[in-house]
Design a protein around this motif. Structure first.
Motif, PDB file in Angstrom:
ATOM      1  N   ARG A 204       7.210   0.611   9.515  1.00 36.14           N
ATOM      2  CA  ARG A 204       6.951  -0.809   9.210  1.00 36.14           C
ATOM      3  C   ARG A 204       5.778  -0.938   8.247  1.00 36.14           C
ATOM      4  NH1 ARG A 204       7.549  -1.199  15.011  1.00 36.14           N
ATOM      5  NH2 ARG A 204       9.682  -1.860  15.499  1.00 36.14           N
ATOM      6  N   MET A 205       4.779  -0.082   8.387  1.00 36.02           N
ATOM      7  CA  MET A 205       3.623  -0.129   7.487  1.00 36.02           C
ATOM      8  C   MET A 205       4.023   0.224   6.057  1.00 36.02           C
ATOM      9  SD  MET A 205       0.809   1.567  10.041  1.00 36.02           S
ATOM     10  CE  MET A 205      -0.526   1.605   8.847  1.00 36.02           C
ATOM     11  N   GLU A 207       7.061  -0.234   4.881  1.00 34.22           N
ATOM     12  CA  GLU A 207       7.911  -1.366   4.503  1.00 34.22           C
ATOM     13  C   GLU A 207       7.074  -2.554   4.028  1.00 34.22           C
ATOM     14  OE1 GLU A 207      11.944  -2.670   6.650  1.00 34.22           O
ATOM     15  OE2 GLU A 207      10.167  -3.216   7.804  1.00 34.22           O
ATOM     16  N   GLU A 208       5.927  -2.753   4.683  1.00 32.08           N
ATOM     17  CA  GLU A 208       5.051  -3.882   4.351  1.00 32.08           C
ATOM     18  C   GLU A 208       4.080  -3.566   3.218  1.00 32.08           C
ATOM     19  OE1 GLU A 208       3.192  -4.678   8.075  1.00 32.08           O
ATOM     20  OE2 GLU A 208       5.095  -5.169   9.077  1.00 32.08           O
ATOM     21  N   VAL A 210       1.541  -1.485   3.336  1.00 28.87           N
ATOM     22  CA  VAL A 210       0.180  -1.283   3.832  1.00 28.87           C
ATOM     23  C   VAL A 210      -0.451  -0.040   3.213  1.00 28.87           C
ATOM     24  CG1 VAL A 210      -1.200  -0.774   5.900  1.00 28.87           C
ATOM     25  CG2 VAL A 210       0.638  -2.487   6.000  1.00 28.87           C
ATOM     26  N   PRO A 260      13.247  -0.762  11.947  1.00 33.18           N
ATOM     27  CA  PRO A 260      12.920  -1.452  10.695  1.00 33.18           C
ATOM     28  C   PRO A 260      14.083  -1.361   9.704  1.00 33.18           C
ATOM     29  CG  PRO A 260      11.158   0.047  11.367  1.00 33.18           C
ATOM     30  CD  PRO A 260      12.329   0.353  12.228  1.00 33.18           C
TER      31      PRO A 260
END
Length: 284
Positions: A204-205, A207-208, A210, A260
């Motif tokens: 997710r990190m 994907e975002e 980060v 995700p």
């Protein structure tokens, strides 16, 4: 004195099955690997021989690699497993119907004293045991990749697993030179549940936006002393394997294990990690 089982059957000659077979052969067991595809069977034997040669070169094997390799043979049918096998471990893909079918076939092929085990990383051991006439001799023996180098075997005990079955598995784990952890059958057990939670959050990190995969992995390996970051580990395990586990835990434990979209997209593109050459990293 703890001793390895005399005869072991391993159903499935992929990387996990080959690693399990290599470990038992190195410990002195006679091993029969069930692999229906002739090419896959030959590849399994090649992997086992190569692994034993590496172990011998590092001084980790008692005796010549050729002697241990000679203890490993293959067959194309579960029904050809030795009736006197002490242990049979299935290491086929994470499909509950497939696993239940091969375990039931193995039970028919072997004697009443044989311990049956599944190498599943997340599927319910209790449900798999329901396919057997005698589930008291059945448990999970969750090995970790790469099996010969990994120190851990997670022993998963279902309600019907007998004390004698667990005691046998504990002894064999020690004979392999590995450490056991014993857990009750529950979704994801201990290792997959905790490991997946970290891996999904790392995805997710990415994907975002980060941080890059390398930065996320370095944060965990350097900051928390993990031997490998969660994204590199995902590549090693296989993104398809991680997705299958996530879908199972999402269904059983709820939204915190929802896969995700980036993971789904990479699997759809065939970016499965090291085995395909591309995952979160590019592998040569």
């Amino acid at each position: 004195m703890t001793r390895a089982p005399g005869t072991v059957g391993v159903i499935g000659g992929g990387r996990m099955g080959s690693g399990i077979a290599q470990s038992f052969a190195a410990a002195g067991s006679t091993v029969v690997v069930v692999e229906s595809d002739p090419g896959a069977a030959a590849a399994a034997l090649d992997r086992i021989r190569a692994g034993l040669e590496r172990a011998a070169a590092r001084g980790l094997l008692d005796g010549p690699a050729e002697t241990a390799a000679a203890r490993v043979t293959t067959t194309d049918a579960v029904g050809a497993l030795p009736a006197d096998a002490d242990l049979v471990v299935e290491a086929v893909p994470e499909d509950i119907a497939l696993k239940a079918g091969v375990l039931a076939a193995a039970e028919r092929a072997v004697g009443g004293r044989t311990v049956l085990a599944t190498n599943t990383s997340s599927l319910p051991v209790t449900e798999l045991g329901a396919a057997l006439t005698d589930p008291s001799r059945f448990l999970g023996m969750h090995f970790f990749n790469p099996v010969p180098a990994s120190e851990l075997v997670e022993l998963v005990v279902a309600p019907m697993t007998s004390d004698a079955t667990l005691d046998a598995a504990l002894g064999w784990t020690k004979a392999l030179g590995k450490k056991d952890v014993v857990v009750k059958d529950s979704p994801g057990f201990a290792s997959s549940r905790l490991g997946l939670a970290l891996g999904l959050e790392a995805i997710r990190m990415v994907e975002e936006g980060v941080a890059a995969p390398e930065a996320i992995d370095d944060a965990m390996s350097l900051g928390y002393k993990h031997p490998m970051g969660p994204l590199r580990l995902t590549d090693l395990v296989g993104l398809d394997v991680r997705l299958a586990i996530a879908e199972h835990l999402h269904a059983t434990l709820g939204e915190r294990f929802a896969p995700p979209q980036l993971l789904r997209d990479k699997v759809a593109r065939g970016e499965l990690g090291r085995k395909t050459g591309q995952g979160f990293y590019t592998w040569s």
